[in-house]
Design a protein around this motif. Structure first.
Motif, PDB file in Angstrom:
ATOM      1  N   LEU A   1       0.818  -1.226   0.000  1.00 34.56           N
ATOM      2  CA  LEU A   1       0.000   0.000   0.000  1.00 34.56           C
ATOM      3  C   LEU A   1       0.848   1.272   0.000  1.00 34.56           C
ATOM      4  N   ILE A   2       1.995   1.243   0.713  1.00 38.75           N
ATOM      5  CA  ILE A   2       2.790   2.481   0.794  1.00 38.75           C
ATOM      6  C   ILE A   2       3.550   2.766  -0.496  1.00 38.75           C
ATOM      7  N   ARG A   3       3.577   1.838  -1.448  1.00 43.12           N
ATOM      8  CA  ARG A   3       4.397   2.004  -2.656  1.00 43.12           C
ATOM      9  C   ARG A   3       3.722   2.809  -3.755  1.00 43.12           C
ATOM     10  N   SER A   4       2.460   3.191  -3.593  1.00 43.29           N
ATOM     11  CA  SER A   4       1.785   3.901  -4.686  1.00 43.29           C
ATOM     12  C   SER A   4       2.430   5.273  -4.902  1.00 43.29           C
ATOM     13  N   GLU A   5       2.290   5.790  -6.125  1.00 43.63           N
ATOM     14  CA  GLU A   5       2.881   7.115  -6.410  1.00 43.63           C
ATOM     15  C   GLU A   5       2.107   8.200  -5.669  1.00 43.63           C
ATOM     16  N   GLU A   6       0.831   7.946  -5.370  1.00 42.08           N
ATOM     17  CA  GLU A   6       0.047   8.912  -4.594  1.00 42.08           C
ATOM     18  C   GLU A   6       0.658   9.066  -3.192  1.00 42.08           C
ATOM     19  N   ILE A   7       0.971   7.946  -2.547  1.00 41.18           N
ATOM     20  CA  ILE A   7       1.610   8.018  -1.225  1.00 41.18           C
ATOM     21  C   ILE A   7       3.017   8.618  -1.365  1.00 41.18           C
ATOM     22  N   GLY A   8       3.702   8.308  -2.481  1.00 42.54           N
ATOM     23  CA  GLY A   8       5.030   8.891  -2.730  1.00 42.54           C
ATOM     24  C   GLY A   8       4.963  10.412  -2.762  1.00 42.54           C
ATOM     25  N   LYS A   9       3.935  10.909  -3.399  1.00 39.14           N
ATOM     26  CA  LYS A   9       3.767  12.369  -3.484  1.00 39.14           C
ATOM     27  C   LYS A   9       3.511  12.968  -2.096  1.00 39.14           C
ATOM     28  N   LEU A  10       2.606  12.344  -1.355  1.00 40.77           N
ATOM     29  CA  LEU A  10       2.309  12.840  -0.001  1.00 40.77           C
ATOM     30  C   LEU A  10       3.561  12.758   0.877  1.00 40.77           C
ATOM     31  N   ALA A  11       4.335  11.667   0.682  1.00 42.43           N
ATOM     32  CA  ALA A  11       5.571  11.501   1.455  1.00 42.43           C
ATOM     33  C   ALA A  11       6.520  12.659   1.177  1.00 42.43           C
ATOM     34  N   SER A  12       6.643  13.052  -0.086  1.00 41.44           N
ATOM     35  CA  SER A  12       7.592  14.124  -0.405  1.00 41.44           C
ATOM     36  C   SER A  12       7.088  15.479   0.103  1.00 41.44           C
ATOM     37  N   LEU A  13       5.766  15.612   0.271  1.00 45.35           N
ATOM     38  CA  LEU A  13       5.239  16.858   0.859  1.00 45.35           C
ATOM     39  C   LEU A  13       5.559  16.924   2.354  1.00 45.35           C
ATOM     40  N   VAL A  14       5.331  15.825   3.076  1.00 46.78           N
ATOM     41  CA  VAL A  14       5.623  15.862   4.520  1.00 46.78           C
ATOM     42  C   VAL A  14       7.138  15.896   4.761  1.00 46.78           C
TER      43      VAL A  14
END
Ligand code: C5P
Length: 228
Positions: free
Chosen positions: A92-105
């Motif tokens: 679940l954490i590998r999606s590009e959507e989570i990747g984007k949120l990760a780079s924001l935080v």
């Protein structure tokens, strides 16, 4: 970090091959492995689940310091199993959507500070391979061996595409290229711990190279630096 514990850092943009190479290297050396990107991804997911808004800096920092996470190493050199509050969220954490949120935080200094110690405790005997963006520049600035992997933007996007296809995400290649580019830009341009090679890192361009060829180059440098 104790100076006696050998640490190898592997930094670089997304799709450069850090994860694959770091996991294989850790398995070869019998070292622990830190996927620091997973921490930012886990934080993004925890924030979603607990409805902590991305502009709630204090809330995000508290969550970063206290979220209940665990990593279980894969002895064969594959990805570790990652758990959030006991649930296996490795895919679940590998999606590009989570990747984007990760780079924001990840652009928030308070969040990076809260995660610093959680990353440093991974440096345990007999040694650590740490994969991320600021492993060699900030988190393990005293590391004995530092690698910076890079590759052409096209090749990196294709690798990410292939990784995501196997997880049934539906972005087209051009759409994914744009998302990966935007994430890398944000990682390079942020004020705190921007993505860049440490001064004492060796830079390896992995474009067109096989995993084994990259691993051989990395291993040569690591063996030299660790005195193996
Ligand atoms: O490596 P991965 O793609 O999983 O990282 C997700 C995001 O987490 C990156 O785009 C980056 O913004 C952030 N990150 C970071 N520092 C690290 C590792 C990851 O800022 N050491």
């Amino acid at each position: 970090m104790s100076k006696a514990i050998p640490v190898v850092t592997v930094d670089g943009p997304s799709g450069a091959g850090k994860g694959t190479i770091s996991q294989l290297l850790a398995a070869q050396l019998g070292f622990h492995y830190l996927d620091s990107g997973a921490l930012y991804r886990l934080l993004a997911m925890a924030a979603q689940r607990h409805k902590v808004a991305l502009d709630n800096v204090e809330g995000l920092a508290v969550l970063a310091g206290h979220m209940d996470i665990s990593f279980e190493m894969n002895p064969d050199g594959g990805s570790p199993t990652v758990r959030l509050e006991g649930e296996d969220v490795s895919d679940l954490i590998r999606s590009e959507e989570i990747g984007k949120l990760a780079s924001l935080v990840a652009a928030l200094p308070e969040v990076r500070q809260a995660l610093l110690q959680r990353q440093r405790v991974f440096a345990r005997e007999p040694g650590l391979v740490a994969d991320g963006r600021d492993m060699g520049t900030v988190v393990f600035a005293q590391a004995q061996a530092k690698i910076y992997l890079t590759a052409s933007a096209d090749e990196r996007a294709k690798r990410r595409y292939n990784q995501l296809i196997s997880k049934e995400e539906s972005d087209s290649l051009p759409a994914l290229i744009e998302k990966v580019k935007a994430r890398d830009e944000r990682d390079r341009k942020r004020e705190v711990s921007p993505l860049r090679p440490a001064e004492d890192a060796i830079v390896i361009d992995t474009t067109g190279l096989t995993v084994q060829a990259v691993l051989a180059k990395v291993r040569q440098h690591v063996d030299l630096r660790l005195g193996h």
